[in-house]
Write a protein that holds these residues in place. Structure first.
Motif, mmCIF file in Angstrom:
data_model
loop_
_atom_site.group_PDB
_atom_site.id
_atom_site.type_symbol
_atom_site.label_atom_id
_atom_site.label_comp_id
_atom_site.label_asym_id
_atom_site.label_seq_id
_atom_site.Cartn_x
_atom_site.Cartn_y
_atom_site.Cartn_z
ATOM 1 N N GLN A 126 0.827 -1.210 0.000
ATOM 2 C CA GLN A 126 0.000 0.000 0.000
ATOM 3 C C GLN A 126 0.858 1.256 0.000
ATOM 4 O O GLN A 126 0.548 2.226 -0.709
ATOM 5 N N ARG A 127 1.937 1.253 0.805
ATOM 6 C CA ARG A 127 2.806 2.424 0.847
ATOM 7 C C ARG A 127 3.472 2.658 -0.499
ATOM 8 O O ARG A 127 3.544 3.801 -0.986
ATOM 9 N N MET A 128 3.949 1.561 -1.128
ATOM 10 C CA MET A 128 4.568 1.703 -2.430
ATOM 11 C C MET A 128 3.563 2.175 -3.481
ATOM 12 O O MET A 128 3.873 3.038 -4.327
ATOM 13 N N TYR A 129 2.312 1.615 -3.399
ATOM 14 C CA TYR A 129 1.305 2.023 -4.378
ATOM 15 C C TYR A 129 0.911 3.475 -4.177
ATOM 16 O O TYR A 129 0.730 4.220 -5.153
ATOM 17 N N ARG A 130 0.772 3.879 -2.892
ATOM 18 C CA ARG A 130 0.443 5.288 -2.634
ATOM 19 C C ARG A 130 1.581 6.209 -3.085
ATOM 20 O O ARG A 130 1.333 7.292 -3.641
ATOM 21 N N GLN A 133 1.274 6.387 -6.721
ATOM 22 C CA GLN A 133 0.187 7.275 -7.104
ATOM 23 C C GLN A 133 0.588 8.742 -6.920
ATOM 24 O O GLN A 133 0.300 9.590 -7.778
ATOM 25 N N ILE A 134 1.240 9.027 -5.762
ATOM 26 C CA ILE A 134 1.649 10.416 -5.510
ATOM 27 C C ILE A 134 2.685 10.870 -6.532
ATOM 28 O O ILE A 134 2.618 11.992 -7.058
ATOM 29 N N ARG A 135 3.662 9.979 -6.814
ATOM 30 C CA ARG A 135 4.660 10.347 -7.826
ATOM 31 C C ARG A 135 4.029 10.550 -9.192
ATOM 32 O O ARG A 135 4.389 11.478 -9.930
ATOM 33 N N SER A 136 3.086 9.642 -9.551
ATOM 34 C CA SER A 136 2.396 9.815 -10.834
ATOM 35 C C SER A 136 1.624 11.121 -10.865
ATOM 36 O O SER A 136 1.651 11.863 -11.868
ATOM 37 N N TRP A 137 0.924 11.422 -9.744
ATOM 38 C CA TRP A 137 0.168 12.669 -9.686
ATOM 39 C C TRP A 137 1.092 13.875 -9.756
ATOM 40 O O TRP A 137 0.795 14.852 -10.459
ATOM 41 N N MET A 138 2.234 13.782 -9.021
ATOM 42 C CA MET A 138 3.189 14.887 -9.059
ATOM 43 C C MET A 138 3.773 15.059 -10.458
ATOM 44 O O MET A 138 3.965 16.179 -10.941
ATOM 45 N N GLN A 141 1.120 16.600 -12.509
ATOM 46 C CA GLN A 141 0.995 18.005 -12.148
ATOM 47 C C GLN A 141 2.167 18.821 -12.680
ATOM 48 O O GLN A 141 1.994 19.953 -13.156
ATOM 49 N N HIS A 142 3.392 18.208 -12.594
ATOM 50 C CA HIS A 142 4.555 18.908 -13.106
ATOM 51 C C HIS A 142 4.461 19.118 -14.613
ATOM 52 O O HIS A 142 4.738 20.230 -15.117
ATOM 53 N N HIS A 143 4.056 18.053 -15.320
ATOM 54 C CA HIS A 143 3.896 18.196 -16.769
ATOM 55 C C HIS A 143 2.814 19.206 -17.105
ATOM 56 O O HIS A 143 2.969 20.035 -18.042
ATOM 57 N N ALA A 144 1.696 19.153 -16.341
ATOM 58 C CA ALA A 144 0.616 20.101 -16.605
ATOM 59 C C ALA A 144 1.067 21.531 -16.325
ATOM 60 O O ALA A 144 0.773 22.465 -17.106
ATOM 61 N N ALA A 145 1.795 21.712 -15.175
ATOM 62 C CA ALA A 145 2.280 23.062 -14.848
ATOM 63 C C ALA A 145 3.274 23.548 -15.894
ATOM 64 O O ALA A 145 3.249 24.718 -16.315
ATOM 65 N N THR A 146 4.159 22.617 -16.328
ATOM 66 C CA THR A 146 5.129 22.997 -17.369
ATOM 67 C C THR A 146 4.426 23.381 -18.661
ATOM 68 O O THR A 146 4.780 24.380 -19.321
ATOM 69 N N HIS A 147 3.396 22.587 -19.009
ATOM 70 C CA HIS A 147 2.641 22.887 -20.221
ATOM 71 C C HIS A 147 1.912 24.218 -20.087
ATOM 72 O O HIS A 147 1.892 25.038 -21.037
#
Length: 221
Positions: A126-130, A133-138, A141-147
């Protein structure tokens, strides 16, 4: 001198009687001896019978005593054997019970360790999956912010370009109008004014661009 034969003839009746008496005595003596032997034999048989009876009674009593003793010994041995077997069974039961308790404790400990290991593995997953998920979301978000930043910067650059282009067109039209009005007398002044205006415009444009970039960066951070 008397003749012995005559004496014997005279004494013959007495001798005959004595002979008869001796014969009768011997018969009586023999009969008495036989009777005594019979009586003694009867007494001996009676004594022997009593002795045999006593021996038989003693043998029977001793057999009874021995059988009673053997019965008591058998019952005692059976009781001792039953008690010893019960003691052995209780010892074996306690050993088995202790072994079962130890085995149950080991099995329960193993089950608890397995459950704990599964829980730890589930928590780790669960910790690894979370984290994933957080890394994927980040990352998203980073790609979206960069875009967004790239689009916003492009938009700002296009606005600035259009402003510069409009200003240049206006300046060119003014310069051309001014050139048409004063072509001969104010060439130097026009050029100085143009340079001054262009320099001032570019300074203002540079200042405005720096302020806009600072505001954008402050908004993004």
């Amino acid at each position: 001198t008397s003749n012995p034969c005559i004496v014997d003839i005279k004494n013959a009746p007495h001798m005959y009687r004595g002979h008869q008496e001796r014969i009768a005595y011997h018969k009586k003596h023999s009969a008495v001896i036989v009777l005594q032997s019979l009586v003694r034999g009867h007494q001996a048989r009676c004594v022997y019978a009593r002795e045999c009876a006593a021996i038989c009674i003693q043998r029977m009593y001793r057999g009874y005593q021995i059988r009673s003793w053997m019965t008591k010994q058998h019952h005692a041995a059976t009781h001792i054997q039953s008690m010893y077997r019960g003691h052995q069974e209780r010892i074996a039961y306690h050993k088995k019970h202790s072994a079962v308790i130890v085995l149950q404790s080991l099995v329960r400990e193993h089950q608890a360790r397995c459950v704990y290991a599964r829980e730890c593995a589930a928590i780790c997953i669960q910790r690894m999956y979370r984290g994933y998920q957080i890394r994927s979301w980040m990352t998203k978000q980073h790609h979206a912010a960069t875009h967004i930043q790239s689009m916003y910067r492009g938009h700002q650059e296009r606005i600035a370009y259009h402003k510069k282009h409009s200003a240049v067109i206006v300046l060119q039209s003014l310069v051309r109008e001014h050139q048409r009005r004063r072509q001969s007398a104010a060439v130097v002044l026009q050029s100085a004014i143009r340079c001054h205006l262009v320099h001032r415009y570019f300074e203002q444009l540079r200042t405005a661009t720096i302020r806009i970039q600072a505001l954008i960066r402050g908004h993004l951070h």
